[in-house]
Design an enzyme around this catalytic site. Structure first.
Site, PDB file in Angstrom:
ATOM      1  N   GLY A  91       0.797  -1.228   0.000  1.00 31.34           N
ATOM      2  CA  GLY A  91       0.000   0.000   0.000  1.00 31.34           C
ATOM      3  C   GLY A  91       0.823   1.268   0.000  1.00 31.34           C
ATOM      4  O   GLY A  91       0.328   2.327   0.389  1.00 31.34           O
ATOM      5  N   HIS A  98      10.038   6.449   3.184  1.00 38.36           N
ATOM      6  CA  HIS A  98       9.592   7.124   4.413  1.00 38.36           C
ATOM      7  C   HIS A  98       9.296   6.083   5.476  1.00 38.36           C
ATOM      8  O   HIS A  98       8.864   4.967   5.173  1.00 38.36           O
ATOM      9  CB  HIS A  98       8.376   8.022   4.169  1.00 38.36           C
ATOM     10  CG  HIS A  98       7.217   7.347   3.489  1.00 38.36           C
ATOM     11  ND1 HIS A  98       7.187   7.100   2.135  1.00 38.36           N
ATOM     12  CD2 HIS A  98       6.056   6.859   3.975  1.00 38.36           C
ATOM     13  CE1 HIS A  98       6.053   6.503   1.812  1.00 38.36           C
ATOM     14  NE2 HIS A  98       5.358   6.329   2.918  1.00 38.36           N
TER      15      HIS A  98
HETATM   16  P1  AMP Z   1       2.423   5.306   2.414  1.00 38.11           P
HETATM   17  O1  AMP Z   1       0.968   5.019   2.121  1.00 38.11           O
HETATM   18  O2  AMP Z   1       3.065   4.328   3.332  1.00 38.11           O
HETATM   19  O3  AMP Z   1       3.188   5.554   1.129  1.00 38.11           O
HETATM   20  O4  AMP Z   1       2.433   6.664   3.228  1.00 38.11           O
HETATM   21  C1  AMP Z   1       2.300   7.913   2.650  1.00 38.11           C
HETATM   22  C2  AMP Z   1       1.785   8.821   3.715  1.00 38.11           C
HETATM   23  O5  AMP Z   1       1.978  10.157   3.281  1.00 38.11           O
HETATM   24  C3  AMP Z   1       0.292   8.659   4.034  1.00 38.11           C
HETATM   25  O6  AMP Z   1       0.142   8.300   5.409  1.00 38.11           O
HETATM   26  C4  AMP Z   1      -0.286  10.042   3.726  1.00 38.11           C
HETATM   27  O7  AMP Z   1      -1.280  10.430   4.649  1.00 38.11           O
HETATM   28  C5  AMP Z   1       0.948  10.928   3.828  1.00 38.11           C
HETATM   29  N1  AMP Z   1       0.901  12.169   3.080  1.00 38.11           N
HETATM   30  C6  AMP Z   1       0.529  12.337   1.783  1.00 38.11           C
HETATM   31  N2  AMP Z   1       0.658  13.632   1.418  1.00 38.11           N
HETATM   32  C7  AMP Z   1       1.134  14.291   2.503  1.00 38.11           C
HETATM   33  C8  AMP Z   1       1.474  15.653   2.765  1.00 38.11           C
HETATM   34  N3  AMP Z   1       1.362  16.609   1.832  1.00 38.11           N
HETATM   35  N4  AMP Z   1       1.918  15.973   4.005  1.00 38.11           N
HETATM   36  C9  AMP Z   1       2.036  15.027   4.957  1.00 38.11           C
HETATM   37  N5  AMP Z   1       1.737  13.723   4.767  1.00 38.11           N
HETATM   38  C10 AMP Z   1       1.292  13.356   3.566  1.00 38.11           C
END
Ligand code: AMP
Length: 112
Positions: A91, A98
């Site tokens: 996912g 990150h």
């Molecule tokens: P993943 O699904 O593990 O790739 O995590 C990506 C994360 O980035 C998700 O938890 C989103 O809520 C977060 N996310 C997406 N855009 C932003 C943003 N502009 N600022 C902070 N978090 C974000």
């Protein structure tokens, strides 16, 4: 490169920063899944854990030295979880490495 987290690292897109140094940035997740939900990223673009090599050992070590500092700073005395989703089956929605730091409540043990 048009990468959301590269743009956040460059300061082109605002974020709520909780930690920053030359190599890494930590900021609050925009859609928190727990009372404390922080993302830790390298400033340099790496797609995911799947792209890591020995070359990244110092950087990854640094990230994991900073994570407990952030957890202390956030008062996560009851514990916390560190997660990195890698690829579509996990996912991963942002293709820039990150690490999620999740805490502030008793987290579900569900892993899949
Ligand atoms: P993943 O699904 O593990 O790739 O995590 C990506 C994360 O980035 C998700 O938890 C989103 O809520 C977060 N996310 C997406 N855009 C932003 C943003 N502009 N600022 C902070 N978090 C974000």
């Amino acid at each position: 490169m048009d990468c959301l987290f590269c743009r956040i690292a460059a300061g082109d897109i605002p974020s709520t920063k909780v930690y920053e140094d030359d190599a890494i940035l930590a900021f609050r997740d925009i859609n928190p899944q727990a009372p404390t939900h922080i993302l830790v990223i390298p400033k340099a673009h790496i797609g995911s854990v799947a792209e890591l090599t020995e070359e990244h050992a110092a950087l990854v070590g640094h990230i994991f030295a900073v994570i407990p500092q952030i957890a202390r700073q956030e008062g996560l005395t009851g514990g916390f979880r560190v997660v990195s989703n890698c690829g579509p089956d996990a996912g991963q929605s942002v293709p820039h490495l990150h690490f999620h730091i999740l805490g502030g409540k008793e987290l579900s043990l569900e892993m899949a």
